[in-house]
Scaffold this active site. Structure first.
Site, PDB file in Angstrom:
ATOM      1  N   SER A 160      23.311  49.123 -65.116  1.00 53.19           N
ATOM      2  CA  SER A 160      23.511  49.306 -66.589  1.00 53.19           C
ATOM      3  C   SER A 160      24.847  50.150 -66.973  1.00 53.19           C
ATOM      4  CB  SER A 160      22.295  49.873 -67.265  1.00 53.19           C
ATOM      5  OG  SER A 160      22.021  51.202 -66.563  1.00 53.19           O
ATOM      6  N   LYS A 256      21.647  56.780 -68.988  1.00 55.42           N
ATOM      7  CA  LYS A 256      22.443  56.014 -69.849  1.00 55.42           C
ATOM      8  C   LYS A 256      23.388  56.863 -70.487  1.00 55.42           C
ATOM      9  CE  LYS A 256      19.498  52.549 -69.735  1.00 55.42           C
ATOM     10  NZ  LYS A 256      20.045  51.117 -68.720  1.00 55.42           N
TER      11      LYS A 256
END
Length: 549
Positions: A160, A256
Site C-alpha cells: 500500500s 500510511k
C-alpha cells in the site's frame, strides 16, 4: 489524571497481595513485616538480601516490564528460602501470590545461608546459573524497555505504500514523535502485538490467544505531546476498526501517509487527491501509483520487469487474444515505459466510474470484462455515499471541539466516532438519535482525527474504507529501515512471487523525510550494540575490581 489514579489503584492492590503473601518471610529475614506491604521498598529489601542489582526495583511497577521484574523478584525470594526446584519455580511464575502465601504460612520456611564458604559444589554451580539467568533477564528487560518506551519494529507485509516503503521493509518507529502514548494493557507478553499465535483462517480470530490481559486496563494518556501528525507525514497507527482487539494499543499496526489533518477537506477526483480544494503536494521520496490495465499480444517477461522496476503487483490472465495484465501499482513514468514494450497492444489507467459505490473488483478472462463486486466487509466510508477509491468526497475531517449535526444522513459518518472512539452509548430508534440515553441532533467532537491513505492508491486498504483515524490510535513516525528483504512476504495481489534477496541499499536509511537521498543511520545500530555490550562489560569489570579490593 484518570491514568494515574487507575495506575495507583493497581499498585495498591499488588502491594496488598505482596504483603499478605510474604509478611512472615520478611519477619524471618529480620525486617518489620509491615515492610512487605510498602510499594517498591518491599522489593528493595528482597534485592538487598539476595545481593542482586537494586536499581532493578525502579522497574517493578512499570507497565509490561513490571510483571517480568516482579516474577524475577519472587524467584529470588523463593530461592532465598530454598525453594529452587523446578516445580517450585513453575508455581512461583504461574501462581505467584498463591505460592508465596503457601510458603509464607508454612512452618518450615527458613532463610538459607549464601556464604561462599559453606556452599557445596552443586550450590556454587547453581549460583553461576543464577548469574547467567540474571544476564539473560537483563537482556530481555533492556530490549523490552526499548521496545515499549522508545522505538518499536514493524514489518511492511503489503504494497500500500510502495514505492516509498517496500514490501519486506522492516522499520523502527519513534514512539515519541507525537508524544508518548502510555501502554493501556500493562500486563502483556513483551514483543507481541495482539495475539500469541494465529490458530488458522478457519477459526474465529477473536478466539486466538491474546498476548495481553484484557481485564487489567488503563485509560488513554499521552505524554509530552509537542507535535501532532502533519500533512504528508508517514504515520504508524493502530487500525481503528479492528474488531478482534478491544485494547487500542493492541490493534493491528498500519502505516500510511497522513494526507489530511483535523479540519481539512479531502476529495479524490479521477484518482487524484485534493486537500482543501488544492492538488496534493508530492514530496521528493513519494511515488504516487495507480492501477493500469494492459492487453498484450504475447506473454510479458515478468521476472525481467520485476528486476528492472522492483515492486510489480499484477494479475496475469491468458485469453484467446493474448494476455491481460492488471498492474496495481505503477507510477506514470513506469506505465509509460511498459506501454512502449512491443508486446503491448494497449494500456490504460483504470479509473472507477463516478457515483459507483462498489469497491470490490475482479478481472475476468474475457478481454475488457473488468467487473465490480460488492464487498460488504470493506465498504467505502461512509457506507451511505456513492463514492469509490477514485471519486471520493468532499469529506471534512473532524476536529476537536467541532459541533456536528446528527441526522439519518450524517450518522454513518460519525457513528464510529461517537460509539467506538469516544466511548458513548449510541442508539438510533425510530428515526431518532440517542447518546447516553438523551435524544439529540448534534454532537461535540472530543479529539482530533486524521485521514491516512497509501501512496499506492489503487492497492491500499486505507481511510477511504475504514474512515477517520482517532488521535489516540497514533503510534508514531517511522525513523529508518533497519532491514529490507525482497520476497519476505507473499503478495496476495500478485500472481508472481518475487525472488528472495536482501536490499542492502535500503538498510538503516531514514524514512519520512521527503528527501530523495536518505540519511544513513548505521551509527544508531552501532550505538545500541555498544551501549548493550558495553554496559555488561563495565558492570562485570566493576564487580571484578570490587572483589579484588
Amino acid at each position: 489524571m484518570d491514568y494515574i489514579l487507575t495506575y495507583s489503584l493497581y499498585v495498591v492492590v499488588l502491594s496488598l497481595l505482596m504483603g499478605i503473601s510474604t509478611w512472615k518471610l520478611f519477619k524471618k529475614m529480620g525486617y518489620n513485616p509491615l515492610f512487605a506491604f510498602v510499594p517498591f521498598y518491599n522489593y528493595l529489601i528482597i534485592q538487598k538480601e539476595t545481593k542482586h542489582p537494586k536499581w532493578w526495583v525502579a522497574m517493578a511497577y512499570l507497565p509490561i516490564i513490571g510483571p517480568i521484574m516482579m516474577t524475577v523478584f519472587h524467584l529470588f525470594l523463593m530461592r532465598h528460602f530454598g525453594k529452587s526446584k523446578f516445580t517450585q519455580v513453575l508455581l512461583t511464575v504461574i501462581l505467584p501470590f498463591i505460592y508465596l502465601a503457601t510458603v509464607n504460612y508454612s512452618k518450615d520456611a527458613e532463610v538459607e545461608s549464601e556464604d561462599e564458604l559453606y556452599l557445596t559444589e552443586e550450590e556454587k554451580n547453581a549460583k553461576k546459573k543464577d548469574t547467567f539467568a540474571g544476564s539473560i533477564t537483563f537482556a530481555v528487560v533492556f530490549a523490552t524497555i526499548v521496545h515499549i518506551f522508545v522505538t518499536q519494529p514493524f514489518g511492511i507485509p503489503t504494497g500500500s505504500m510502495e514505492r516509498t516503503l517496500l514490501v519486506g521493509d522492516f522499520l523502527f518507529v519513534n514512539k515519541w514523535s507525537y508524544g508518548y502514548r502510555m501502554p493501556m494493557r500493562p500486563v502483556a507478553i513483551p514483543f507481541l502485538q495482539g495475539t500469541i499465535m494465529d490458530t488458522g483462517q478457519k477459526g474465529n480470530p477473536k478466539d486466538d490467544p491474546k498476548s495481553y490481559v484484557d481485564a487489567v486496563k488503563l485509560p488513554y494518556w499521552r505524554l509530552f505531546q509537542f507535535n501532532k501528525p502533519q500533512k504528508n507525514d508517514i504515520v504508524v497507527f493502530n487500525y481503528p476498526q479492528d474488531s478482534v482487539h478491544t485494547a487500542i494499543d493492541r490493534k493491528d499496526p498500519y502505516v500510511k501517509r497522513c494526507v489530511a489533518v483535523a479540519g481539512d477537506v479531502i476529495e479524490m477526483r479521477a484518482g487524484r487527491l485534493f486537500v482543501n480544494g488544492k492538488p496534493e503536494t508530492i514530496l521528493g521520496d513519494q511515488q504516487e501509483q495507480h492501477k493500469f490495465i494492459a492487453h498484450a499480444g504475447s506473454q510479458l517477461d515478468v521476472p525481467a520487469l520485476y528486476n528492472k522496476y522492483g515492486f510489480l503487483p499484477l494479475q496475469e490472465i491468458q485469453t484467446n487474444e493474448g494476455f491481460v495484465y492488471d498492474f496495481q501499482g505503477l507510477t506514470d513514468q513506469i506505465a509509460k515505459e511498459i506501454k512502449a514494450l512491443p508486446q503491448i497492444i494497449d494500456m490504460k489507467e483504470h479509473i472507477w466510474d463516478k457515483d459507483s459505490a462498489a469497491i470490490g473488483y475482479k478481472l475476468n478472462a474475457a478481454r475488457d470484462a473488468y467487473t465490480k463486486n460488492i464487498d460488504t466487509t470493506q465498504s467505502i466510508f461512509p457506507i451511505n455515499k456513492k463514492w469509490n477509491q477514485d471519486w471520493y468526497g468532499p469529506l471534512k475531517i473532524p476536529k476537536k471541539g467541532d459541533v456536528v449535526t446528527l441526522n439519518q444522513e450524517t450518522l454513518p459518518e460519525y457513528q464510529w466516532i461517537i460509539s467506538e472512539y469516544e466511548h458513548n452509548k449510541l442508539e438510533n430508534r425510530n428515526g431518532k438519535i440517542f447518546i447516553n440515553g438523551q435524544e439529540t441532533n448534534q454532537y461535540t467532537i472530543k479529539q482530533d482525527y486524521y485521514m491516512m491513505i497509501g501512496d499506492n492508491r489503487d492497492a491500499s486498504l486505507d481511510a477511504r474504507f475504514f474512515g477517520f483515524v482517532p488521535e489516540e490510535n497514533i503510534v508514531g513516525k517511522p525513523m529508518f529501515t533497519w532491514m529490507s528483504l525482497q520476497g519476505a512476504f507473499k503478495d496476495s495481489s500478485s500472481t508472481y512471487q518475487a525472488p528472495f534477496k536482501v536490499r542492502w541499499d535500503r538498510m538503516f536509511k531514514a524514512t519520512n523525510t521527503g528527501e530523495v537521498y536518505k540519511t544513513s543511520y548505521w551509527w544508531v545500530a552501532v550505538a545500541i550494540l555498544v551501549l548493550f555490550f558495553g554496559w555488561e562489560f563495565f558492570v562485570n569489570l566493576f564487580k571484578k575490581k570490587k572483589q579484588e579490593d
